[in-house]
Design an enzyme around this catalytic site. Structure first.
Site, PDB file in Angstrom:
ATOM      1  CB  SER A 151       3.634   0.215   2.720  1.00  0.00           C
ATOM      2  OG  SER A 151       3.990  -0.098   1.538  1.00  0.00           O
ATOM      3  N   GLY A 152       5.879   1.667   2.703  1.00  0.00           N
ATOM      4  CA  GLY A 152       7.486   2.081   3.227  1.00  0.00           C
ATOM      5  C   GLY A 152       8.236   1.664   1.923  1.00  0.00           C
ATOM      6  CB  SER A 187       2.897  -3.442  -8.511  1.00  0.00           C
ATOM      7  OG  SER A 187       3.384  -3.411  -7.426  1.00  0.00           O
ATOM      8  CG  LEU A 189      -2.108  -1.143   1.620  1.00  0.00           C
ATOM      9  CD1 LEU A 189      -2.773  -0.522   2.408  1.00  0.00           C
ATOM     10  CD2 LEU A 189      -3.411  -0.555   0.248  1.00  0.00           C
TER      11      LEU A 189
END
Length: 200
Positions: free
Chosen positions: A39-40, A109, A36
């Site tokens: 998210s990092g 993605s 997401l």
């Protein structure tokens, strides 16, 4: 097959992927970071790139936002454009592999079929899917670009996790939990995995 495709012939390189890998002293492959927004992915990818670079590895990060400033600036965020975005990145990543480099891609993605398409473009040992796991709640708390806030106000359409789906990887090679682990811990985990697989 179109006339355009019929008149195109692949030209073999004098310097091969194997030559480049031998000179670089490591394998070339894709680490495909998916997850997401917030998210990092980019943070971990860049931290890993710095570590690999300092070890003398040939490495490059393809970041979702950065690529949309140039190569993919003509694409939006509807489903078809997202698919084309990933297809193009897959082809660019394949070129990086051929050049003997490690390519780290940081893209949401959201669709499994698109990630599987990229996997199919390269060899079986040349694609590692890295699921950067972080709950939607935590991603919304972080929200460094203010995108979730805009998505909740419906100022952004087709936003993954809010108004568009995210399909979690079913069998990723690596899972990183950035909610529980620090960036440094994630990088160490990745380095350990790459060494065990004899990729670096």
């Amino acid at each position: 097959m179109s006339e355009k495709q019929e008149n195109i012939v692949w030209h073999e390189s004098t310097v091969t992927k194997q030559h480049r890998r031998k000179k670089n002293g490591h394998q070339s492959f894709i680490l495909w970071f998916t997850g997401l927004s917030a998210s990092g992915k980019s943070t971990v990818a860049n931290a890993l790139a710095a570590s690999l670079f300092n070890q003398g590895k040939q490495v490059y990060v393809l970041d979702g936002d950065n690529v949309r400033h140039g190569l993919n600036q003509d694409l939006g965020f509807n489903e078809d454009d997202r698919k084309e975005n990933i297809r193009r990145i897959g082809e660019v990543s394949k070129l990086f592999i051929d050049s003997g480099q490690i390519v780290l891609t940081a893209f949401i993605s959201p669709f499994r079929i698109d990630r599987d398409l990229v996997r199919s473009l390269v060899g079986p040992e040349e694609f590692l899917e890295v699921y950067v796991h972080c709950s939607l709640e935590e991603c919304e708390k972080r929200d460094p670009k203010g995108l979730y806030k805009k998505a909740r106000k419906q100022e952004i359409t087709h936003f993954t996790g809010i108004s568009a789906p995210y399909e979690e990887p079913e069998n990723p090679e690596i899972v990183l939990d950035t909610e529980k682990n620090s960036i440094e811990q994630c990088v160490e985990s990745l380095l350990t995995e790459l060494k065990q697989k004899q990729l670096i």
